[in-house]
Design a protein around this motif. Structure first.
Motif, mmCIF file in Angstrom:
data_model
loop_
_atom_site.group_PDB
_atom_site.id
_atom_site.type_symbol
_atom_site.label_atom_id
_atom_site.label_comp_id
_atom_site.label_asym_id
_atom_site.label_seq_id
_atom_site.Cartn_x
_atom_site.Cartn_y
_atom_site.Cartn_z
ATOM 1 N N GLU A 232 -2.823 -2.156 -6.472
ATOM 2 C CA GLU A 232 -3.607 -3.073 -7.292
ATOM 3 C C GLU A 232 -5.061 -2.643 -7.412
ATOM 4 O OE1 GLU A 232 -3.100 -7.098 -6.007
ATOM 5 O OE2 GLU A 232 -1.103 -7.233 -6.895
ATOM 6 N N GLY A 233 -5.337 -1.401 -7.022
ATOM 7 C CA GLY A 233 -6.681 -0.874 -7.208
ATOM 8 C C GLY A 233 -7.673 -1.260 -6.147
ATOM 9 N N ASN A 234 -7.216 -1.846 -5.040
ATOM 10 C CA ASN A 234 -8.122 -2.216 -3.953
ATOM 11 C C ASN A 234 -8.347 -1.009 -3.038
ATOM 12 O OD1 ASN A 234 -8.163 -5.145 -4.602
ATOM 13 N ND2 ASN A 234 -5.987 -4.978 -4.093
ATOM 14 N N ILE A 235 -9.602 -0.745 -2.698
ATOM 15 C CA ILE A 235 -9.951 0.424 -1.914
ATOM 16 C C ILE A 235 -9.894 0.088 -0.431
ATOM 17 C CG2 ILE A 235 -11.603 2.299 -1.670
ATOM 18 C CD1 ILE A 235 -12.928 1.256 -4.250
ATOM 19 N N CYS A 236 -9.307 0.999 0.356
ATOM 20 C CA CYS A 236 -9.123 0.762 1.791
ATOM 21 C C CYS A 236 -9.666 1.954 2.576
ATOM 22 C CB CYS A 236 -7.639 0.558 2.098
ATOM 23 S SG CYS A 236 -7.281 0.230 3.837
ATOM 24 N N PHE A 237 -10.217 1.667 3.762
ATOM 25 C CA PHE A 237 -10.779 2.704 4.635
ATOM 26 C C PHE A 237 -10.206 2.508 6.030
ATOM 27 C CE2 PHE A 237 -13.681 1.803 1.200
ATOM 28 C CZ PHE A 237 -13.912 3.057 0.673
ATOM 29 N N ILE B 98 -29.088 0.679 -5.881
ATOM 30 C CA ILE B 98 -29.730 -0.629 -5.726
ATOM 31 C C ILE B 98 -28.793 -1.671 -5.134
ATOM 32 C CG2 ILE B 98 -31.430 -0.269 -7.554
ATOM 33 C CD1 ILE B 98 -29.618 -1.956 -9.387
ATOM 34 N N SER B 99 -27.570 -1.272 -4.719
ATOM 35 C CA SER B 99 -26.637 -2.239 -4.142
ATOM 36 C C SER B 99 -25.550 -1.524 -3.357
ATOM 37 C CB SER B 99 -25.981 -3.075 -5.245
ATOM 38 O OG SER B 99 -24.931 -3.861 -4.719
ATOM 39 N N PRO B 100 -25.105 -2.101 -2.228
ATOM 40 C CA PRO B 100 -23.991 -1.517 -1.477
ATOM 41 C C PRO B 100 -22.615 -1.994 -1.945
ATOM 42 C CG PRO B 100 -24.932 -3.306 -0.220
ATOM 43 C CD PRO B 100 -25.760 -3.198 -1.476
ATOM 44 N N SER C 44 -16.739 -3.776 -4.734
ATOM 45 C CA SER C 44 -15.939 -3.569 -3.531
ATOM 46 C C SER C 44 -16.851 -3.646 -2.313
ATOM 47 C CB SER C 44 -15.230 -2.213 -3.561
ATOM 48 O OG SER C 44 -14.573 -1.971 -2.327
ATOM 49 N N MET C 45 -16.434 -4.413 -1.320
ATOM 50 C CA MET C 45 -17.214 -4.526 -0.088
ATOM 51 C C MET C 45 -16.498 -3.848 1.083
ATOM 52 S SD MET C 45 -18.489 -8.474 -0.601
ATOM 53 C CE MET C 45 -19.710 -8.422 0.714
ATOM 54 N N SER C 46 -15.413 -3.123 0.784
ATOM 55 C CA SER C 46 -14.553 -2.566 1.834
ATOM 56 C C SER C 46 -15.294 -1.586 2.739
ATOM 57 C CB SER C 46 -13.339 -1.870 1.211
ATOM 58 O OG SER C 46 -12.584 -2.770 0.447
ATOM 59 N N LEU C 47 -15.971 -0.613 2.147
ATOM 60 C CA LEU C 47 -16.652 0.384 2.982
ATOM 61 C C LEU C 47 -17.847 -0.230 3.688
ATOM 62 C CD1 LEU C 47 -16.799 3.256 4.003
ATOM 63 C CD2 LEU C 47 -18.169 3.861 1.994
ATOM 64 N N TYR C 48 -18.526 -1.139 3.035
ATOM 65 C CA TYR C 48 -19.664 -1.821 3.664
ATOM 66 C C TYR C 48 -19.227 -2.482 4.968
ATOM 67 C CZ TYR C 48 -23.437 -5.197 4.385
ATOM 68 O OH TYR C 48 -24.452 -5.948 4.928
ATOM 69 N N HIS C 49 -18.104 -3.204 4.914
ATOM 70 C CA HIS C 49 -17.625 -3.895 6.119
ATOM 71 C C HIS C 49 -17.061 -2.920 7.146
ATOM 72 C CE1 HIS C 49 -18.462 -7.901 4.779
ATOM 73 N NE2 HIS C 49 -17.729 -7.788 3.698
ATOM 74 N N LYS C 50 -16.468 -1.825 6.678
ATOM 75 C CA LYS C 50 -15.948 -0.838 7.624
ATOM 76 C C LYS C 50 -17.095 -0.174 8.399
ATOM 77 C CE LYS C 50 -12.431 0.038 8.344
ATOM 78 N NZ LYS C 50 -11.547 -0.482 9.410
ATOM 79 N N LEU C 51 -18.162 0.192 7.699
ATOM 80 C CA LEU C 51 -19.303 0.788 8.388
ATOM 81 C C LEU C 51 -19.937 -0.209 9.350
ATOM 82 C CD1 LEU C 51 -21.048 2.880 5.570
ATOM 83 C CD2 LEU C 51 -19.346 3.601 7.262
ATOM 84 N N LYS C 52 -19.995 -1.457 8.927
ATOM 85 C CA LYS C 52 -20.538 -2.497 9.801
ATOM 86 C C LYS C 52 -19.686 -2.630 11.060
ATOM 87 C CE LYS C 52 -22.303 -7.235 9.565
ATOM 88 N NZ LYS C 52 -22.454 -8.451 8.701
ATOM 89 N N GLN C 53 -18.373 -2.550 10.890
ATOM 90 C CA GLN C 53 -17.449 -2.606 12.029
ATOM 91 C C GLN C 53 -17.698 -1.448 12.989
ATOM 92 O OE1 GLN C 53 -13.276 -2.742 10.853
ATOM 93 N NE2 GLN C 53 -12.664 -1.703 12.717
ATOM 94 N N LEU C 54 -18.120 -0.309 12.455
ATOM 95 C CA LEU C 54 -18.406 0.872 13.270
ATOM 96 C C LEU C 54 -19.868 0.918 13.718
ATOM 97 C CD1 LEU C 54 -16.434 3.507 11.147
ATOM 98 C CD2 LEU C 54 -15.722 2.490 13.319
#
Length: 413
Positions: free
Chosen positions: A106-111, A141-143, A250-260
């Motif tokens: 469905e086009g959702n990006i996952c890390f 200008i935005s994550p 998409s906020m996927s990578l933002y939250h993944k980096l935050k998790q790390l």
């Protein structure tokens, strides 16, 4: 499954630690091969030394400008050498400003490591050259907002590599002359903050251009010509050229980096730029925010025992739709069977997307509609997105909207 990632960098102080930490999480630190191209930044050298003590493979001998120009051949030789050890199943060749991920149906990006491994299982028996699906360019200008580009990048299954170009755009394998697009993607920090991008551009162009005179640069079309733009535009123009492009959220990578425990790259500069340009709301900053779903029904008719439809659809500006329903006013739905998927060049050109069979033919048994009345039936044809838990309507021309579902003699509309 064992996955090796090869990368060459020089003085990537802002991105290096984040890149190594994230990709160590993804495939394991001992499976990273970092070729340092002669870094002079003390912080970068210290970071590399620290990660080298944590099992990351750091190769220091490729420190000349000519090595950067030949990195495709250097990586090709390294992969062939690693193949002799019969340990790795796949080889990724990426840059320090690219973060590897996957995109679902469905086009959702996952890390996530499991998502990457599950995706690669689908290609273990393929002999073709393997291609990254696309790159999602960051915004300076935005994550949270990205411009999707059907950008060429390749990678390799074990024991297949024959050649690789300097930019990793074109490769050859020994097992086939064809290529296959996969569901692997990159988040590409292509849009670094203006001053940083300009500094990096000058470093990369040094030795390629004879001088940095603007009149000369305007006519330069040699290697690295795409970097010339940083010397020909202001910061405001640089930002404006980004926000006018198509964007998805998409906020996927933002939250993944935050998790790390990692900050978003260039986060302090992003905030400074936003404040300087008076930008307060992400949703208001971008001029073309793409819808979750786009699609159209081009044909609808009873053919024998079936109601047939043809059209196209994609979700999250990335993937063909999976589900199609006839929706009734009482909210009950009949699911169409997709019987064929086709590439629609007209749609690909309109949307600037590459590959992917966005077109379809689908059918519904006429007998399923026998009990319908004009009170219960609706002309809405919809698709369902699991990630949104919502239904979205296809566009339809007026003649298709007025299609009579209750007439057994209704033919092509």
């Amino acid at each position: 499954m064992n996955i090796a990632i090869l990368m060459m960098q020089k003085n990537e102080n802002e991105l290096l630690k984040k890149w190594i930490t994230y990709h160590s999480y993804l495939v394991g630190s001992s499976n990273l091969f970092i070729f340092d191209n002669g870094s002079t930044n003390n912080q970068v050298i210290e970071q590399l030394t620290n990660f080298e003590n944590k099992e990351v493979n750091v190769l220091w001998d490729f420190n000349k400008k000519s090595d950067y120009e030949q990195r495709g051949s250097i990586f090709c030789d390294k992969i062939k050498s690693l193949d002799k050890e019969d340990f790795y199943d796949f080889y990724m060749v990426i840059d320090c400003d690219e973060f590897l991920g996957t995109v679902d149906e469905e086009g959702n990006i996952c890390f996530d490591p499991l998502s990457l491994e599950y995706s690669l299982l689908n290609y273990q028996s393929n002999n073709e050259l393997l291609m990254i699906d696309s790159q999602y360019y960051n915004s300076s200008i935005s994550p949270f907002w990205f411009n999707k580009q059907p950008y060429r990048k390749c990678f390799f299954k074990k024991n297949t590599i024959a050649k690789l170009d300097q930019g990793f755009h074109h490769g050859q394998v020994t097992t086939s002359d064809k290529e296959i697009r996969t569901n692997l993607v990159h988040i590409h920090f292509h849009n670094k903050p203006y001053e940083i991008a300009k500094t990096h551009a000058k470093e990369k162009l040094t030795g390629r251009v004879s001088n940095f005179n603007l009149d000369y640069l305007k006519n330069y079309n040699g290697k690295g010509f795409h970097l010339v733009r940083f010397f020909l535009q202001t910061e405001e123009e640089y930002i404006q050229n980004q926000v006018t492009l198509n964007h998805i959220k998409s906020m996927s990578l933002y939250h993944k980096l935050k998790q790390l425990n990692l900050d978003w790259p260039f986060s302090s500069t992003i905030n400074e730029t936003r404040e300087k340009l008076g930008l307060t709301d992400d949703d208001d900053s971008f001029e073309k925010v793409l819808p979750k779903f786009r699609g159209s029904i081009d044909y609808i008719a009873f053919e024998g025992e079936y109601l047939k439809i043809r059209g196209w659809g994609l979700v999250n500006y990335s993937r063909p739709i999976r589900y199609i329903f006839l929706q009734l006013t009482n909210r009950s739905r009949f699911r169409f069977e997709i019987i064929e998927r086709v590439i629609r060049e007209d749609v690909n050109e309109m949307l600037n997307v590459r590959g992917g069979a966005l077109g379809f033919s689908a059918r519904l048994k006429r007998s399923d509609l026998e009990d319908l009345t004009d009170v219960t039936a609706s002309t809405a044809i919809v698709t369902f997105l699991n990630s949104e838990c919502a239904y979205f309507k296809f566009d339809m021309q007026k003649k298709h909207k007025e299609f009579n579902y209750f007439s057994p003699n209704n033919l092509a509309g």
